[in-house]
Scaffold this motif. Structure first.
Motif, short mmCIF file in Angstrom:
data_model
loop_
_atom_site.label_atom_id
_atom_site.label_comp_id
_atom_site.label_asym_id
_atom_site.label_seq_id
_atom_site.Cartn_x
_atom_site.Cartn_y
_atom_site.Cartn_z
N THR A 52 -3.18 -3.96 -0.07
CA THR A 52 -3.61 -3.81 -1.47
C THR A 52 -2.66 -2.86 -2.18
OG1 THR A 52 -5.09 -1.97 -0.93
CG2 THR A 52 -6.03 -4.18 -0.89
N PRO A 54 -2.56 -0.55 -5.81
CA PRO A 54 -3.31 -0.12 -7.00
C PRO A 54 -2.64 -0.61 -8.29
CG PRO A 54 -3.05 1.69 -5.45
CD PRO A 54 -2.18 0.59 -4.96
N ALA A 68 -7.02 -3.23 -7.90
CA ALA A 68 -6.08 -3.36 -6.78
C ALA A 68 -5.69 -4.80 -6.59
CB ALA A 68 -6.69 -2.81 -5.50
N TRP A 94 -5.78 -10.70 -8.04
CA TRP A 94 -6.61 -9.51 -8.02
C TRP A 94 -7.97 -9.80 -8.63
CZ3 TRP A 94 -7.81 -6.42 -12.56
CH2 TRP A 94 -7.22 -6.90 -13.74
#
Length: 681
Positions: A52, A54, A68, A94
């Motif tokens: 992942t 951010p 994320a 996402w």
């Protein structure tokens, strides 16, 4: 630390005679090894990496929020990059979508796949790796994208020579939140078709060519071909020596020079090839010193590790192997301790070395060398003393030391030696201790024939000597009087020699010898009066040597007929004749012909037992005379181990034209003894 000591450790044992077969087989294996691996590489062994990243986004209300990205990278292969290619599947996106939202939030994402050799560190791969795939897109919330690619690895990490190589794939991801990911995806074994690698083709051709022609080369050509191998071995040897030197630099806490290398490493790099052996020996000596330093605890030692480490470092920097050896000897001696055990009692020998070790550790070469020398002297003396003071392993000598000796079947201990050592180890000096250890060695060497485990049976050990001699020997052993022991041993040997002579004169017939028993006895008396006991043994040996060459009547009967003929031939050879033993058989034949100048002697040998065949008869003598005339000889000699009949003697006297000599058994014995002909039996 293992130090390479010779170039041969890097040189393969290459059999020239088998070169053709080996190289041809190697060429075939090269072809097989380099063929690319085929198969459904995109359908097996999937490996998926998930991560992942951010991100930031702005809501419809104008607020900044955080989320994320989800990234999944699948490599559905066996980990083999056939034909230099790999296949990947990447899915990015996402979050879940907003319900009933006409303008969902959007965010950018940058992804890439980077390839680099496996030997590179990740930091270098990030800087210098090859980007195989890259994508920059802006995604709506809830939007996912999938990419499937077949990626060709760059030629820089694909194999050009024989066999495969390894490459590592990394994935890169970056978002608008300023966060990046650079992590390992998978390591691949990279193959390419053989025909796409020119260097491999060249190597294959060279191997086949060498396999065809090398076994026919002359030795000088082979030597020239071996020179590159030796040069390679020297380079490897030098590199390993430098590596070992660098390790010792670290062990001795030596700082490198401005060029990044210590003086020792620089010296090895610039050393001539013929000096590498010397450098190998030097490194071995310093490695031993380092092992000693590592082993010592310094807990009970009179010096600190820092002091000794500083001296060792200075020795290494100066490349002073002599001082290194001295320092190692001193440390080893200190580590092993200075206790001395004699016959179950322990003594502290450290006080014997107080003076040599007073200034240790000292950087002065003479003081360190003196300390090492004194410790080595102490070690040698202690080893000698402790070895001989141990209990004897022979059951009859139980309770006695190995230094004890046997006199008249009794084990006698040299008590004076142990008393002196007790005094020296209490109030003496190192020189006195070493001198006494030397005295122990001298005593052991002198008394070895008297020790029960020596394998000898000396007359003194068995009590074959006069009572006064035995008593003097016991006292000499107890007092460790080497001269007295030697004198007693010689007297015992002389006494046995006299007994042997007396028995010989009683049991041996000396009629045919030149030995006069009265004259021999006078010589013995004179030697005894002057205490020259060694001369008594010489007289015995002289008499026995004469007896060995003195023939007895029974000696002739112990010979075979052939041996009898041979000793008669040796008798005339002693007189300067050229003797030829004939091959004729029967009583009419001549057994040997002896020639010297114009004189020829025909010899007829008759080995008869006086109690069997009896004496030689007249017809036998006449036959011998006839054979002599046929041979054209001047003299006819008939020799026998018995005697002759009256008819035989009459036949010899009546013969004209030929000289006839009749030698009876007594005549033959006398002549053999006078000429010192050895008895073959």
């Amino acid at each position: 630390m293992e130090i390479p000591t010779d170039r041969s450790e890097y040189l393969p044992d290459f059999p020239f005679k088998a070169t053709r077969a080996i190289l041809v087989i190697l060429g075939v294996c090269l072809l097989v090894y380099s063929v690319p691996v085929t198969g459904a590489f995109d359908q097996v062994d999937p490996v998926t990496r998930s991560t992942t990243v951010p991100l930031e986004y702005t809501t419809t209300g104008g607020e900044t929020e955080y989320g994320a990205f989800d990234i999944q990278i699948t490599t559905p292969t066996t980990g083999i990059a056939t034909n230099g290619s790999v296949r990947i599947r990447m899915q990015t996106g996402w979050g879940n979508p907003y319900a009933n939202t006409e303008s969902p939030p959007r965010a950018p994402l940058e992804v890439a796949v980077v390839a680099a050799p496996t030997s590179w560190r990740p930091e270098r791969a990030a800087r210098e790796g090859t980007v195989l795939f890259a994508n920059s897109s802006t995604y709506d919330q809830g939007e996912y994208a999938t990419f499937e690619r077949v990626l060709d690895l760059p030629a820089s990490i694909a194999p050009n020579g024989i066999g495969p190589t390894e490459a590592t794939l990394y994935y890169y991801a970056a978002s608008n939140a300023g966060t990046t990911r650079f992590e390992t995806l998978r390591t691949y074994t990279v193959y390419r078709p053989f025909w796409e690698r020119p260097r491999a083709w060249g190597l294959f051709a060279a191997i086949v060519l060498l396999g065809t022609t090398l076994p026919t080369f002359s030795q000088p050509v082979r030597n020239r071909l071996a020179e590159p191998v030796k040069s390679y071995a020297d380079r490897q040897w030098r590199q390993d020596l430098c590596s070992r030197a660098q390790t010792l630099d670290n062990e001795f806490d030596i700082d490198a020079s401005a060029e990044g290398e210590s003086p020792v490493v620089q010296s090895i790099q610039t050393a001539q090839r013929e000096n590498l052996q010397d450098w190998s020996q030097r490194l071995e000596q310093f490695a031993v010193l380092n092992q000693t330093l590592s082993r010592l605890s310094f807990g009970e030692l009179p010096v600190t590790r820092t002091e000794v480490q500083s001296l060792a470092a200075q020795t290494w920097t100066d490349n002073d192997t002599a001082t290194a050896n001295d320092l190692n000897d001193v440390l080893t001696g200190i580590d092993s301790g200075f206790d001395v055990r004699i016959r179950g009692q322990s003594y502290d020998g450290a006080k014997l070395l107080d003076k040599p070790l007073a200034n240790f550790p000292s950087s002065k070469d003479d003081q360190l060398e003196q300390a090492a020398t004194e410790i080595n002297r102490f070690e040698e003396a202690r080893t000698t003393v402790e070895r001989w003071s141990q209990p004897s392993s022979n059951p009859p000598d139980s309770g006695k030391s190995k230094l004890a000796v046997r006199v008249d079947s009794q084990v006698v201990e040299p008590t004076a030696i142990w008393e002196r050592l007790d005094t020296i180890l209490t109030v003496g000096t190192l020189n006195q201790f070493c001198e006494q250890a030397k005295a122990v060695e001298d005593f052991a060497a002198q008394t070895e024939p008297l020790r029960s485990n020596s394998g000898s049976s000396h007359p003194l050990s068995a009590g074959q000597a006069q009572a006064t001699t035995i008593e003097n020997a016991r006292n000499a052993v107890q007092e460790a009087d080497i001269d007295g022991i030697e004198k007693a041993m010689v007297k015992a040997e002389a006494w046995v020699a006299e007994q042997e002579l007396a028995e010989t004169f009683t049991t041996t017939d000396l009629t045919h010898s030149s030995i006069d028993p009265t004259e021999v006895q006078n010589r013995l008396d004179q030697a005894r009066a002057t205490d020259d006991y060694t001369h008594i043994k010489s007289i015995r040996d002289e008499v026995m040597a004469q007896l060995d060459s003195t023939w007895q009547p029974s000696d002739l009967l112990s010979l075979t007929p052939t041996q009898f003929e041979e000793v008669l031939g040796q008798l005339y050879q002693k007189k300067g004749y050229d003797v030829q033993v004939t091959q004729q058989s029967g009583d009419r034949g001549i057994d040997a012909i002896a020639r010297k100048g114009q004189r020829t002697i025909a010899i007829q040998a008759k080995r008869y037992d006086p109690n069997g065949a009896g004496n030689v008869s007249g017809p036998e003598v006449r036959n011998a005379i006839g054979s002599t005339v046929q041979e054209g000889a001047d003299v006819c000699v008939v020799a026998t181990s018995s005697g002759f009949t009256q008819d035989a003697r009459r036949a010899a006297m009546e013969t004209e034209g030929v000289e006839v000599q009749l030698l009876s058994g007594r005549d033959v014995i006398q002549k053999l003894s006078e000429s010192q002909i050895p008895n073959p039996t």
